[in-house]
Design a protein around this motif. Sequence first.
Motif, PDB file in Angstrom:
ATOM      1  N   LEU A  37       6.365  17.071  -1.966  1.00  0.00           N
ATOM      2  CA  LEU A  37       5.075  16.753  -1.360  1.00  0.00           C
ATOM      3  C   LEU A  37       5.128  15.388  -0.687  1.00  0.00           C
ATOM      4  CD1 LEU A  37       2.003  17.067  -0.898  1.00  0.00           C
ATOM      5  CD2 LEU A  37       1.671  16.149  -3.215  1.00  0.00           C
ATOM      6  N   LEU A  38       5.694  14.402  -1.391  1.00  0.00           N
ATOM      7  CA  LEU A  38       5.798  13.054  -0.822  1.00  0.00           C
ATOM      8  C   LEU A  38       6.632  13.070   0.457  1.00  0.00           C
ATOM      9  CD1 LEU A  38       5.180  10.021  -1.154  1.00  0.00           C
ATOM     10  CD2 LEU A  38       7.325   9.835  -2.435  1.00  0.00           C
ATOM     11  N   GLU A  39       7.704  13.838   0.462  1.00  0.00           N
ATOM     12  CA  GLU A  39       8.548  13.913   1.658  1.00  0.00           C
ATOM     13  C   GLU A  39       7.778  14.512   2.833  1.00  0.00           C
ATOM     14  OE1 GLU A  39      12.076  16.001   0.583  1.00  0.00           O
ATOM     15  OE2 GLU A  39      12.730  14.482  -0.869  1.00  0.00           O
ATOM     16  N   ARG A  40       6.961  15.534   2.574  1.00  0.00           N
ATOM     17  CA  ARG A  40       6.167  16.119   3.656  1.00  0.00           C
ATOM     18  C   ARG A  40       5.097  15.152   4.135  1.00  0.00           C
ATOM     19  NH1 ARG A  40       6.347  20.380   0.092  1.00  0.00           N
ATOM     20  NH2 ARG A  40       4.120  20.229  -0.380  1.00  0.00           N
ATOM     21  N   LEU A  41       4.444  14.468   3.194  1.00  0.00           N
ATOM     22  CA  LEU A  41       3.420  13.495   3.576  1.00  0.00           C
ATOM     23  C   LEU A  41       4.024  12.340   4.377  1.00  0.00           C
ATOM     24  CD1 LEU A  41       1.384  13.354   0.243  1.00  0.00           C
ATOM     25  CD2 LEU A  41       0.635  14.382   2.392  1.00  0.00           C
ATOM     26  N   SER A  42       5.240  11.939   3.994  1.00  0.00           N
ATOM     27  CA  SER A  42       5.870  10.796   4.670  1.00  0.00           C
ATOM     28  C   SER A  42       6.133  11.079   6.146  1.00  0.00           C
ATOM     29  CB  SER A  42       7.173  10.419   3.966  1.00  0.00           C
ATOM     30  OG  SER A  42       8.167  11.418   4.144  1.00  0.00           O
ATOM     31  N   GLU A  43       6.236  12.365   6.509  1.00  0.00           N
ATOM     32  CA  GLU A  43       6.443  12.710   7.913  1.00  0.00           C
ATOM     33  C   GLU A  43       5.242  12.322   8.761  1.00  0.00           C
ATOM     34  OE1 GLU A  43       7.294  16.845   7.910  1.00  0.00           O
ATOM     35  OE2 GLU A  43       9.240  16.643   6.913  1.00  0.00           O
ATOM     36  N   SER A  44       4.060  12.160   8.107  1.00  0.00           N
ATOM     37  CA  SER A  44       2.841  11.799   8.830  1.00  0.00           C
ATOM     38  C   SER A  44       2.542  10.307   8.765  1.00  0.00           C
ATOM     39  CB  SER A  44       1.649  12.589   8.274  1.00  0.00           C
ATOM     40  OG  SER A  44       1.832  13.983   8.449  1.00  0.00           O
TER      41      SER A  44
ATOM     42  N   ASP B 101       0.819  -1.206   0.000  1.00  0.00           N
ATOM     43  CA  ASP B 101       0.000   0.000   0.000  1.00  0.00           C
ATOM     44  C   ASP B 101       0.860   1.266   0.000  1.00  0.00           C
ATOM     45  OD1 ASP B 101      -2.355  -1.318  -0.137  1.00  0.00           O
ATOM     46  OD2 ASP B 101      -2.965  -0.999   1.943  1.00  0.00           O
ATOM     47  N   VAL B 102       1.977   1.231   0.705  1.00  0.00           N
ATOM     48  CA  VAL B 102       2.867   2.385   0.730  1.00  0.00           C
ATOM     49  C   VAL B 102       3.496   2.595  -0.639  1.00  0.00           C
ATOM     50  CG1 VAL B 102       5.035   3.278   1.665  1.00  0.00           C
ATOM     51  CG2 VAL B 102       3.339   2.295   3.192  1.00  0.00           C
TER      52      VAL B 102
ATOM     53  N   ALA C 293       1.367   6.818  -6.659  1.00  0.00           N
ATOM     54  CA  ALA C 293       0.235   7.703  -6.932  1.00  0.00           C
ATOM     55  C   ALA C 293       0.632   9.172  -6.778  1.00  0.00           C
ATOM     56  CB  ALA C 293      -0.927   7.361  -6.009  1.00  0.00           C
ATOM     57  N   VAL C 294       1.377   9.506  -5.724  1.00  0.00           N
ATOM     58  CA  VAL C 294       1.787  10.894  -5.506  1.00  0.00           C
ATOM     59  C   VAL C 294       2.774  11.348  -6.575  1.00  0.00           C
ATOM     60  CG1 VAL C 294       3.001  12.460  -3.931  1.00  0.00           C
ATOM     61  CG2 VAL C 294       1.345  10.826  -3.024  1.00  0.00           C
ATOM     62  N   LEU C 295       3.792  10.533  -6.842  1.00  0.00           N
ATOM     63  CA  LEU C 295       4.798  10.919  -7.836  1.00  0.00           C
ATOM     64  C   LEU C 295       4.224  10.935  -9.243  1.00  0.00           C
ATOM     65  CD1 LEU C 295       7.955   8.994  -6.505  1.00  0.00           C
ATOM     66  CD2 LEU C 295       7.369  11.414  -6.211  1.00  0.00           C
TER      67      LEU C 295
ATOM     68  N   TRP D  32      -4.150  11.668  -8.067  1.00  0.00           N
ATOM     69  CA  TRP D  32      -4.620  12.187  -6.790  1.00  0.00           C
ATOM     70  C   TRP D  32      -5.799  11.395  -6.242  1.00  0.00           C
ATOM     71  CZ3 TRP D  32      -0.432  14.316  -5.980  1.00  0.00           C
ATOM     72  CH2 TRP D  32       0.200  15.130  -6.901  1.00  0.00           C
ATOM     73  N   VAL D  33      -6.645  10.867  -7.127  1.00  0.00           N
ATOM     74  CA  VAL D  33      -7.767  10.048  -6.663  1.00  0.00           C
ATOM     75  C   VAL D  33      -7.257   8.800  -5.950  1.00  0.00           C
ATOM     76  CG1 VAL D  33      -9.768   8.680  -7.389  1.00  0.00           C
ATOM     77  CG2 VAL D  33      -9.308  10.906  -8.460  1.00  0.00           C
ATOM     78  N   LYS D  34      -6.291   8.127  -6.567  1.00  0.00           N
ATOM     79  CA  LYS D  34      -5.707   6.931  -5.972  1.00  0.00           C
ATOM     80  C   LYS D  34      -5.009   7.263  -4.652  1.00  0.00           C
ATOM     81  CE  LYS D  34      -4.323   2.581  -6.018  1.00  0.00           C
ATOM     82  NZ  LYS D  34      -5.280   1.460  -5.822  1.00  0.00           N
ATOM     83  N   ALA D  35      -4.295   8.364  -4.636  1.00  0.00           N
ATOM     84  CA  ALA D  35      -3.576   8.765  -3.418  1.00  0.00           C
ATOM     85  C   ALA D  35      -4.551   8.975  -2.262  1.00  0.00           C
ATOM     86  CB  ALA D  35      -2.764  10.024  -3.673  1.00  0.00           C
ATOM     87  N   GLU D  36      -5.683   9.645  -2.535  1.00  0.00           N
ATOM     88  CA  GLU D  36      -6.656   9.876  -1.468  1.00  0.00           C
ATOM     89  C   GLU D  36      -7.371   8.599  -1.058  1.00  0.00           C
ATOM     90  OE1 GLU D  36      -8.904  13.185  -0.681  1.00  0.00           O
ATOM     91  OE2 GLU D  36      -8.026  14.486  -2.220  1.00  0.00           O
TER      92      GLU D  36
END
Length: 554
Positions: free
Chosen positions: A198-205, A79-80, A86-88, A92-96
Amino acid sequence: MLTEIDNGGPSTRAARVVSNRPRAAGANGGPVAGQREDYLGHDREQITRILIQALNELGYHAAAESVAEESGFQVESPDVVAFRHAVLGGDWVKAEQLLSRDSGRRPGQGSGDGLVLAPGADRNAMRFQIRQQKFLELLERRETSQALTVLRNELSPLCSDQHQTLHLLSRFLMCQDAEDLRSRANWDGADGRSRQLLLERLSESISPEVMLPDHRLAALLHDVKRSQVDRCLYHTTEEPPSLYTDHSCDRSRFPSEVLVELCSPRIEASKRPEEIWQVCFSPDGRRLASCGTDEAVSVWDVEHLTLLHELRGHPGGIGSVAWSPDSKLLVSCGKNHVAKVWHVDTGECVSTLSGFEEPISSCVWPADGRTFVLGSFDKKQSLCLWNMAEECVYSFAKTHRTEDVALSPDQRWLVAMDERCNLHVYNFGTRELVYDLALNSRATCVSISRDSKYMLVNKSDNEALLIDIETRETVQRYTGQTGGQFTIRSGFGGANENFVISGSEDGRVFIWHKMKGILVHEAEAHHPSCNTVSWNPCDPCMFATAGDDGRIKM
């Protein structure tokens, strides 16, 4: 909001190892028979996953596959991997969809499938970041109507109480073209690094148990080297420490001897010393500018120790000077209510800014080199952004006397110092006031570290403070110097900016270890007062001081 996104070209990424084959030892992975559960006190799974990631980043893909096969550990869950793609890929639909999927597991329950969020992570905040990227990419493609729909129907519900954020995003709808959008948003577009950032910021969460932070081994090694440097009391080399041995520098290499004393021949011949209020090395370290009670800025050649120019034009004296990022231009801030921009190679004045009712106190240059911020005692124009056409581009809202100003190298923070013991901290990208910080005594100068993390504040009560800009916490205090009602300047310097240096009203210069706060050097410098200091940004073993005696010591 967008100011932390730095520009750059497209990035390439190493392939991710995800072991979908049967595990070598049990459903949750782990050491095979005969292996120890830990590695010299460190978690075996963590070490192995980080090692597999690093091998891939180094290009040793076969070795990474082999370690994954033998250990039974996977770097990332399916999933990760799907979320990353999806992000790269801008899906965006898949990412959400993946973000909304609850794996049922929580951090600490072992690796496996699912997008497990880190403790305290806000799923809606992550959705907002994804939709913001979607909004900007639609604008970049000039699909304005669809972008407006995203703003109204997708972004607005997520930040109903953040009107300033929505207002800033709505302003981007008025951009003339894609280039104008990228410039205003400080965003490098879909084809740049924005998705990766964006992916790097999201990965922090996302829990690191399912998604390792990028370049984790490199980050750990960087921290090891940083720790080695921080423990070195007399650090004098820009070369990174070796991983093979513990690091230390010999005290004998620390700059403690005066190389030369400089004084303008014109002033020396007059036998009437002019006070020097500021010295400042150029960003390339090749020149040194000085100013004070004299009407001229003196520009010195650092290599040959010769006077290049005396830039005259400020009867009454000059409060401060500031170099452009390319070291070609210099702003002088006059007590005669005028600021001038000089071309340093020719000594020509290329711009004059007047109309101020009070002296101009300070100046900083943003990284674009085409604009600069002036601080002034004039409350009507106390903090303004100007361009080279002598036009005021923006006036900040506060109406205080600005006595000094500093801009972080990452262009995020603008700090203005007033006459009433307050610091005003702005987001330079959005122009918004982030917070005011009250001090217990009047500040005499402010500067920001090269890593944009700390501000250094000299105060009139014989103390300097190192303050974390983000948290507002005082990290270190430096004492020993004497202050007063006049400006005494301090700054960062040395290899890796490991030191804090300050003048003193008793004529001495003080140098402390930045993080430890230990005084490492103290010396007589000027009489009666050492007003200003500057460390050469390109030579960790050279700094300059100046004072009321009108002389510069290097």
